[in-house]
Each structure stands twice: as C-alpha cells, then as structure tokens.
Design a protein around this motif. Structure first.
Motif, PDB file in Angstrom:
ATOM      1  N   TYR A  34      -6.252  -3.151  -8.527  1.00 59.55           N
ATOM      2  CA  TYR A  34      -7.445  -3.291  -7.695  1.00 59.55           C
ATOM      3  C   TYR A  34      -8.557  -4.078  -8.385  1.00 59.55           C
ATOM      4  O   TYR A  34      -9.331  -4.772  -7.730  1.00 59.55           O
ATOM      5  CB  TYR A  34      -7.981  -1.910  -7.276  1.00 59.55           C
ATOM      6  N   TYR A  35      -8.652  -3.982  -9.700  1.00 58.09           N
ATOM      7  CA  TYR A  35      -9.834  -4.459 -10.412  1.00 58.09           C
ATOM      8  C   TYR A  35     -10.023  -5.976 -10.341  1.00 58.09           C
ATOM      9  O   TYR A  35     -11.064  -6.457  -9.924  1.00 58.09           O
ATOM     10  CB  TYR A  35      -9.808  -3.984 -11.870  1.00 58.09           C
ATOM     11  N   SER A  40      -2.584   0.482 -10.667  1.00 61.13           N
ATOM     12  CA  SER A  40      -3.372  -0.256  -9.684  1.00 61.13           C
ATOM     13  C   SER A  40      -3.862  -1.599 -10.220  1.00 61.13           C
ATOM     14  O   SER A  40      -4.357  -1.690 -11.339  1.00 61.13           O
ATOM     15  CB  SER A  40      -4.582   0.579  -9.260  1.00 61.13           C
ATOM     16  N   HIS A  77      -7.006  -8.213  -9.703  1.00 66.26           N
ATOM     17  CA  HIS A  77      -5.811  -8.807  -9.099  1.00 66.26           C
ATOM     18  C   HIS A  77      -5.038  -9.713 -10.066  1.00 66.26           C
ATOM     19  O   HIS A  77      -4.282 -10.579  -9.639  1.00 66.26           O
ATOM     20  CB  HIS A  77      -6.159  -9.590  -7.831  1.00 66.26           C
ATOM     21  N   SER A 105       0.840  -1.193   0.000  1.00 69.40           N
ATOM     22  CA  SER A 105       0.000   0.000   0.000  1.00 69.40           C
ATOM     23  C   SER A 105       0.877   1.244   0.000  1.00 69.40           C
ATOM     24  O   SER A 105       1.733   1.396   0.877  1.00 69.40           O
ATOM     25  CB  SER A 105      -0.931   0.047   1.212  1.00 69.40           C
ATOM     26  N   VAL A 146      -2.453  -2.396  -4.999  1.00 69.54           N
ATOM     27  CA  VAL A 146      -3.901  -2.514  -5.193  1.00 69.54           C
ATOM     28  C   VAL A 146      -4.634  -1.283  -4.674  1.00 69.54           C
ATOM     29  O   VAL A 146      -5.861  -1.254  -4.641  1.00 69.54           O
ATOM     30  CB  VAL A 146      -4.500  -3.804  -4.554  1.00 69.54           C
ATOM     31  N   ASP A 147      -3.874  -0.249  -4.291  1.00 70.62           N
ATOM     32  CA  ASP A 147      -4.516   1.004  -3.902  1.00 70.62           C
ATOM     33  C   ASP A 147      -5.361   1.513  -5.067  1.00 70.62           C
ATOM     34  O   ASP A 147      -5.005   1.325  -6.234  1.00 70.62           O
ATOM     35  CB  ASP A 147      -3.460   2.066  -3.578  1.00 70.62           C
ATOM     36  N   LEU A 148      -6.439   2.183  -4.755  1.00 71.31           N
ATOM     37  CA  LEU A 148      -7.252   2.766  -5.819  1.00 71.31           C
ATOM     38  C   LEU A 148      -6.443   3.830  -6.558  1.00 71.31           C
ATOM     39  O   LEU A 148      -5.599   4.500  -5.960  1.00 71.31           O
ATOM     40  CB  LEU A 148      -8.522   3.375  -5.243  1.00 71.31           C
TER      41      LEU A 148
END
Length: 164
Positions: free
Chosen positions: A106-107, A104, A109, A52, A82-84
């Motif tokens: 995030y969507y 990122s 992985h 992060s 994976v931070d926005l």
C-alpha cells in the motif's frame, strides 16, 4: 490484452520471466513491521499476488496455496496485495489462517512496479503467482490475463515441489 471484469487494464513496470532473480522488496506486514526477501532467506517462496484479499477469487487463492503448501518442507507462501495491513490481519483471523504471511504494497507500490503488476487504472495489483528457489531465482510464474480468473494451482504447486 489484460482485463478486469472484461475491461482492459494496463500495468506499470515490466513483467518478469522464468530464470530472472526476483527483485527485492520492502513490504508491510500485519504488525506494521517491514519485510523483504531477506526475511525468507534460504526458503522456497510462493509469492501469490492478489488484487484484494476481500474478494472471492483472492480469498480462494490465498486459502488454497496456504492449505496445500502448509506442510511442504522449507517453503513459505507470501500473499501480497495493496490491502491495508489491518484488513489483511482481519482476513487471516476470519479465515483461521493466523500463520499466513500477508504483506502489503500500500505504501509506495514499489513491489507492483518492480514485478510489473501495478494496475495503472486502479492502483491495485494484478493477479499473479511466482515460485522462487532458495536463491530467489524465478522457477515458475503466471501472470493472469483476466483478474477474475483463478491461477493454475496445480502447475504452481507442482513447480514448488519440483524445486530441489
């Protein structure tokens, strides 16, 4: 055994090795556009992976690679977490690193799974550093055993400068 704050963690995916061709990815940039390895074609790449951006070690890792490699010819530093994307953009602005490339996962992985870095227990990425040549061949990598530790900055930077 890999740990975070001393507690064991496990990963989805298989770790890569020096000599492998880095898997392609589709990650989200701070402007919400999609980026892949093709967007950095013909450049040496440092892929700096952090759990992060808002933690002290991740902050230091991102700053150090961006500052020390800023003037290295034909090289791009890509920080992945994976931070926005909004949090990544806010961090870049606050850090004064507006030109830093943060992407990122995030969507879905998919990067974390392809690079063997998705922490099953937390759905964060493990800390790692990959150095790729212009053809995306991995010339150096470091997967950290404790997520709170810093990577070997000197070795990674030397690996970048050794890529011909």
């Amino acid at each position: 055994m890999t740990t975070i704050k001393g507690k064991p963690i496990t990963f989805a995916g298989t770790k890569l090795k020096v000599g492998d061709i880095a898997p392609d990815f589709v990650l989200t940039a701070t402007d919400l556009s999609k980026k892949s390895l093709a967007d950095f074609a013909g450049k040496k790449k440092v892929i700096s992976v952090v759990p992060s951006i808002d933690t002290s070690v991740c902050d230091a890792q991102t700053r150090r690679f961006n500052q020390e490699l800023a003037n290295t010819d034909n090289t791009v530093v890509i920080t992945v977490s994976v931070d926005l994307p909004f949090a990544q953009a806010r961090w870049c602005g606050a850090a004064g690193l507006n030109d830093a490339v943060t992407l990122s996962d995030y969507y879905d992985h998919s990067f974390g799974k392809a690079y063997g870095l998705l922490i099953n227990e937390l759905h964060l990425l493990g800390r790692a550093v990959f150095v790729l040549d212009e053809n995306n061949k991995i010339t150096y990598l470091e997967y950290l055993d404790e997520m709170g530790n810093h990577p070997n900055y000197e070795a990674a930077i030397a690996a970048v400068k050794a890529v011909k």
